[in-house]
Each structure stands twice: as structure tokens, then as C-alpha cells.
Scaffold this motif. Sequence first.
Motif, PDB file in Angstrom:
ATOM      1  N   GLY A 129       0.783  -1.224   0.000  1.00  0.00           N
ATOM      2  CA  GLY A 129       0.000   0.000   0.000  1.00  0.00           C
ATOM      3  C   GLY A 129       0.816   1.276   0.000  1.00  0.00           C
ATOM      4  O   GLY A 129       1.484   1.601   0.985  1.00  0.00           O
ATOM      5  N   PRO A 130       0.765   2.061  -1.063  1.00  0.00           N
ATOM      6  CA  PRO A 130       1.489   3.336  -1.109  1.00  0.00           C
ATOM      7  C   PRO A 130       0.943   4.386  -0.143  1.00  0.00           C
ATOM      8  O   PRO A 130       1.558   5.429   0.048  1.00  0.00           O
ATOM      9  CB  PRO A 130       1.315   3.791  -2.571  1.00  0.00           C
ATOM     10  CG  PRO A 130       0.137   3.033  -3.093  1.00  0.00           C
ATOM     11  CD  PRO A 130       0.126   1.732  -2.367  1.00  0.00           C
ATOM     12  N   MET A 131      -0.186   4.101   0.505  1.00  0.00           N
ATOM     13  CA  MET A 131      -0.706   5.007   1.528  1.00  0.00           C
ATOM     14  C   MET A 131       0.313   5.239   2.642  1.00  0.00           C
ATOM     15  O   MET A 131       0.216   6.210   3.401  1.00  0.00           O
ATOM     16  CB  MET A 131      -1.988   4.423   2.128  1.00  0.00           C
ATOM     17  CG  MET A 131      -2.776   5.394   2.988  1.00  0.00           C
ATOM     18  SD  MET A 131      -4.097   4.581   3.942  1.00  0.00           S
ATOM     19  CE  MET A 131      -4.985   3.692   2.671  1.00  0.00           C
ATOM     20  N   ILE A 132       1.307   4.393   2.730  1.00  0.00           N
ATOM     21  CA  ILE A 132       2.319   4.508   3.778  1.00  0.00           C
ATOM     22  C   ILE A 132       3.041   5.855   3.747  1.00  0.00           C
ATOM     23  O   ILE A 132       3.544   6.318   4.776  1.00  0.00           O
ATOM     24  CB  ILE A 132       3.334   3.344   3.670  1.00  0.00           C
ATOM     25  CG1 ILE A 132       4.203   3.259   4.919  1.00  0.00           C
ATOM     26  CG2 ILE A 132       4.182   3.485   2.405  1.00  0.00           C
ATOM     27  CD1 ILE A 132       5.132   2.046   4.934  1.00  0.00           C
ATOM     28  N   VAL A 133       3.079   6.520   2.598  1.00  0.00           N
ATOM     29  CA  VAL A 133       3.780   7.807   2.532  1.00  0.00           C
ATOM     30  C   VAL A 133       3.140   8.837   3.458  1.00  0.00           C
ATOM     31  O   VAL A 133       3.805   9.784   3.887  1.00  0.00           O
ATOM     32  CB  VAL A 133       3.827   8.351   1.082  1.00  0.00           C
ATOM     33  CG1 VAL A 133       4.586   7.400   0.171  1.00  0.00           C
ATOM     34  CG2 VAL A 133       2.428   8.612   0.542  1.00  0.00           C
ATOM     35  N   ARG A 134       1.874   8.648   3.791  1.00  0.00           N
ATOM     36  CA  ARG A 134       1.201   9.539   4.740  1.00  0.00           C
ATOM     37  C   ARG A 134       1.911   9.555   6.080  1.00  0.00           C
ATOM     38  O   ARG A 134       1.902  10.566   6.796  1.00  0.00           O
ATOM     39  CB  ARG A 134      -0.251   9.066   4.916  1.00  0.00           C
ATOM     40  CG  ARG A 134      -1.101   9.881   5.882  1.00  0.00           C
ATOM     41  CD  ARG A 134      -2.294   9.067   6.369  1.00  0.00           C
ATOM     42  NE  ARG A 134      -1.869   7.904   7.148  1.00  0.00           N
ATOM     43  CZ  ARG A 134      -2.690   6.910   7.513  1.00  0.00           C
ATOM     44  NH1 ARG A 134      -3.959   6.921   7.129  1.00  0.00           N
ATOM     45  NH2 ARG A 134      -2.224   5.907   8.243  1.00  0.00           N
ATOM     46  N   ASP A 135       2.542   8.420   6.424  1.00  0.00           N
ATOM     47  CA  ASP A 135       3.126   8.249   7.750  1.00  0.00           C
ATOM     48  C   ASP A 135       4.645   8.355   7.746  1.00  0.00           C
ATOM     49  O   ASP A 135       5.302   7.891   8.681  1.00  0.00           O
ATOM     50  CB  ASP A 135       2.705   6.893   8.324  1.00  0.00           C
ATOM     51  CG  ASP A 135       1.204   6.789   8.490  1.00  0.00           C
ATOM     52  OD1 ASP A 135       0.534   7.828   8.593  1.00  0.00           O
ATOM     53  OD2 ASP A 135       0.682   5.652   8.496  1.00  0.00           O
ATOM     54  N   VAL A 136       5.189   8.987   6.725  1.00  0.00           N
ATOM     55  CA  VAL A 136       6.650   9.063   6.637  1.00  0.00           C
ATOM     56  C   VAL A 136       7.229   9.826   7.827  1.00  0.00           C
ATOM     57  O   VAL A 136       8.350   9.534   8.272  1.00  0.00           O
ATOM     58  CB  VAL A 136       7.079   9.699   5.293  1.00  0.00           C
ATOM     59  CG1 VAL A 136       6.652  11.151   5.193  1.00  0.00           C
ATOM     60  CG2 VAL A 136       8.577   9.555   5.081  1.00  0.00           C
ATOM     61  N   ASP A 137       6.479  10.769   8.381  1.00  0.00           N
ATOM     62  CA  ASP A 137       6.986  11.520   9.534  1.00  0.00           C
ATOM     63  C   ASP A 137       7.171  10.613  10.749  1.00  0.00           C
ATOM     64  O   ASP A 137       8.199  10.670  11.439  1.00  0.00           O
ATOM     65  CB  ASP A 137       6.042  12.680   9.862  1.00  0.00           C
ATOM     66  CG  ASP A 137       4.619  12.217  10.176  1.00  0.00           C
ATOM     67  OD1 ASP A 137       4.180  11.197   9.607  1.00  0.00           O
ATOM     68  OD2 ASP A 137       3.939  12.888  10.982  1.00  0.00           O
ATOM     69  N   VAL A 138       6.191   9.747  11.002  1.00  0.00           N
ATOM     70  CA  VAL A 138       6.277   8.832  12.145  1.00  0.00           C
ATOM     71  C   VAL A 138       7.375   7.801  11.910  1.00  0.00           C
ATOM     72  O   VAL A 138       8.146   7.470  12.815  1.00  0.00           O
ATOM     73  CB  VAL A 138       4.929   8.128  12.381  1.00  0.00           C
ATOM     74  CG1 VAL A 138       4.999   7.249  13.633  1.00  0.00           C
ATOM     75  CG2 VAL A 138       3.809   9.138  12.519  1.00  0.00           C
ATOM     76  N   LEU A 139       7.458   7.278  10.693  1.00  0.00           N
ATOM     77  CA  LEU A 139       8.468   6.277  10.373  1.00  0.00           C
ATOM     78  C   LEU A 139       9.874   6.855  10.503  1.00  0.00           C
ATOM     79  O   LEU A 139      10.794   6.179  10.982  1.00  0.00           O
ATOM     80  CB  LEU A 139       8.248   5.744   8.948  1.00  0.00           C
ATOM     81  CG  LEU A 139       7.007   4.876   8.760  1.00  0.00           C
ATOM     82  CD1 LEU A 139       6.685   4.728   7.281  1.00  0.00           C
ATOM     83  CD2 LEU A 139       7.201   3.510   9.402  1.00  0.00           C
ATOM     84  N   ALA A 140      10.047   8.104  10.094  1.00  0.00           N
ATOM     85  CA  ALA A 140      11.361   8.737  10.197  1.00  0.00           C
ATOM     86  C   ALA A 140      11.775   8.915  11.657  1.00  0.00           C
ATOM     87  O   ALA A 140      12.907   8.596  12.036  1.00  0.00           O
ATOM     88  CB  ALA A 140      11.348  10.081   9.470  1.00  0.00           C
ATOM     89  N   GLU A 141      10.868   9.393  12.479  1.00  0.00           N
ATOM     90  CA  GLU A 141      11.203   9.582  13.889  1.00  0.00           C
ATOM     91  C   GLU A 141      11.414   8.248  14.583  1.00  0.00           C
ATOM     92  O   GLU A 141      12.317   8.100  15.423  1.00  0.00           O
ATOM     93  CB  GLU A 141      10.109  10.386  14.591  1.00  0.00           C
ATOM     94  CG  GLU A 141      10.391  10.665  16.056  1.00  0.00           C
ATOM     95  CD  GLU A 141      11.728  11.371  16.282  1.00  0.00           C
ATOM     96  OE1 GLU A 141      12.373  11.088  17.311  1.00  0.00           O
ATOM     97  OE2 GLU A 141      12.136  12.197  15.434  1.00  0.00           O
ATOM     98  N   ALA A 142      10.599   7.249  14.246  1.00  0.00           N
ATOM     99  CA  ALA A 142      10.781   5.914  14.826  1.00  0.00           C
ATOM    100  C   ALA A 142      12.148   5.355  14.453  1.00  0.00           C
ATOM    101  O   ALA A 142      12.792   4.663  15.258  1.00  0.00           O
ATOM    102  CB  ALA A 142       9.671   4.977  14.357  1.00  0.00           C
ATOM    103  N   SER A 143      12.608   5.647  13.239  1.00  0.00           N
ATOM    104  CA  SER A 143      13.911   5.163  12.771  1.00  0.00           C
ATOM    105  C   SER A 143      15.058   5.798  13.534  1.00  0.00           C
ATOM    106  O   SER A 143      16.152   5.235  13.589  1.00  0.00           O
ATOM    107  CB  SER A 143      14.072   5.450  11.271  1.00  0.00           C
ATOM    108  OG  SER A 143      13.114   4.741  10.514  1.00  0.00           O
ATOM    109  N   ARG A 144      14.835   6.975  14.112  1.00  0.00           N
ATOM    110  CA  ARG A 144      15.859   7.624  14.935  1.00  0.00           C
ATOM    111  C   ARG A 144      15.921   7.029  16.327  1.00  0.00           C
ATOM    112  O   ARG A 144      16.867   7.271  17.072  1.00  0.00           O
ATOM    113  CB  ARG A 144      15.576   9.130  15.028  1.00  0.00           C
ATOM    114  CG  ARG A 144      15.665   9.877  13.705  1.00  0.00           C
ATOM    115  CD  ARG A 144      15.523  11.381  13.923  1.00  0.00           C
ATOM    116  NE  ARG A 144      15.570  12.111  12.661  1.00  0.00           N
ATOM    117  CZ  ARG A 144      14.495  12.524  11.997  1.00  0.00           C
ATOM    118  NH1 ARG A 144      13.288  12.274  12.488  1.00  0.00           N
ATOM    119  NH2 ARG A 144      14.615  13.182  10.858  1.00  0.00           N
TER     120      ARG A 144
END
Length: 299
Positions: free
Chosen positions: A123-138
Amino acid sequence: MRVEYREEPCKVALNRVKGMPFDWSLNPYMGCAHRCTFCYVRAFERRADRPSDERYGRSIRVKINVAEVLRAELARRTWHGDGIAIGAATDPYQPAEGRYKLTRACLEVLRGASNPFSLITRGPMIVRDVDVLAEASRRADVSVTFSVPTVDEDVWRTTEPGTAPPRQRLRALQTLVEAGVRASVGMAPLLPGLSDHPRSLERVVIAAREAGACGIWANLLYLRPGTREHFLECLARDWPELLPDYERLYEHGAYLPRAEGDPARAEVRRLAQELGIGDRRPEPLRPRDRDEQLSLLSA
């Protein structure tokens, strides 16, 4: 196709998994509107006496309290921060996520707990959550895999009727990679005679390389009872000339014989090495050190 959405609370969010490369799974939904003909979850549905045929995907259970339950489970003294796989049994970014946002809510909980996780989706809808994924990756080890077994329009439309186009998924992957999130491609399942030809494999690997995939792997179709009957029925309708080959290839069980499957996997590895697929993120996000994480948690 009309889909029924059943809003029901859950008692547990995390499920212990055996025989897989991960110990815990998290699925905000049960059932999947993508309705892929080859979906291995159909086998589990059959074992649970639920529909595994064309009816699968017509009724989706929405675990409306899953994020709250997950937060409580991660706060237990017995929880040791094990890795969690999201999307092992149903796609976390199927259409229902646009309305309910349960996957995003769970990602926010995992981010807050600095808990490692992996996620697999079509699902490409995941781009909506790139902010959360980026912070989680930190804060912890995070990885995303996009399932892209083929870029052939006919094979995709016929076998994955409810999914977004493969190249749209790859554009989503590119967005995540550019944001520093580790995202790879999983070519699974490859379908003998349909998506395992050398040229078909090459097209996917080239497209993954162009999108910036951090890695790529491949696996062949797995046919357990429940999945087997439905897939072969669809094959007989869409590519009847291939049915005798499949009956021969899978006559002894759910797995394709290694002699038949190994060449495709080896070719994907060769192409990935030749094309230099690897972690080429412009600014790779990695977990902060322990002192930084403790300061974040106490903030």
C-alpha cells in the motif's frame, strides 16, 4: 466488490509467532481487501473455518482499540523490546487504513516506546506516515518492505485485483528512502511461468534500483490447502494452459522443488549485485545512542 467493516475491540495486540524470522506480529485488521489470488493467509482462514475462496476479503475486522492495547502491552515489565513484524497476516495499508488510521496509531505507540519493528505492505498510503516512520527510525531499528513481485501490468491486475500498481508502490518506496527510512523490495511470491522469467525478474530489479531500494529478495509461490484451491481455480480461469505445469510442480506439497525455485532466487541475487542494490539513502536514519533515547523518553 462491497466490503463489510466490523468494528470490534481486541483483547491482545501482539501475537507470538513460531516458525518465522520474527517472534511477534501485529495486525490492526483481520481480513484483507487486496484479495490477492495467491495470499498465504487463505490457508489460515481455512484452518479457522473461515472463507478462503472468493469470499475472503469481503469482511474486514477493524480492531478499534488496538493502539491502546499495544501501548499497555509494551509497558509491561515482562516486555523486553523485541522486534515486531507488522503486516504478516493482513496488509496494514489496505483501504480501511485511510479511514481508521489504526496502523498510524500503532506506529506512534512504537515510536514512543522506541521499539524496533518491520513492516511489509503493498500500500502506497504509507507515505502519509513518513513523519512517524522517520522519527521511529531515529529511536529504534525500523525497516519497511514493499511487496513487488512483478511490474507486468497483466499479471499484476489479474493476481492482485485490489492492490495499487507496482510502480506506485515503488514511488512510495522512493519517498521513504529519500526521507532516510530503510525500505526494500520483496519479490514474493514469484509465480512459475508468469513472473519468474529472467526478463521479468530483471525489470523488477531495475525498477527497484531506480527507486533507491536498500535491498531486494525473492521467494516463490507457496501453496497450502486453502490457498492452493483458490489459486488453481483462478489459474484455470486466467491461464488454463499453465494448470498442468502447476499441478506437476506442486504435486508433492506446498513448496516448489528447490531445483525449480533456486534459479530464480539466484538470478535476483545476481542482478542485485550487478546493479549495485544496497543502502544508498542520502541521509540514513539510525537509532540514537542510549543516552539520547533516555532523554527523549523522559522528555
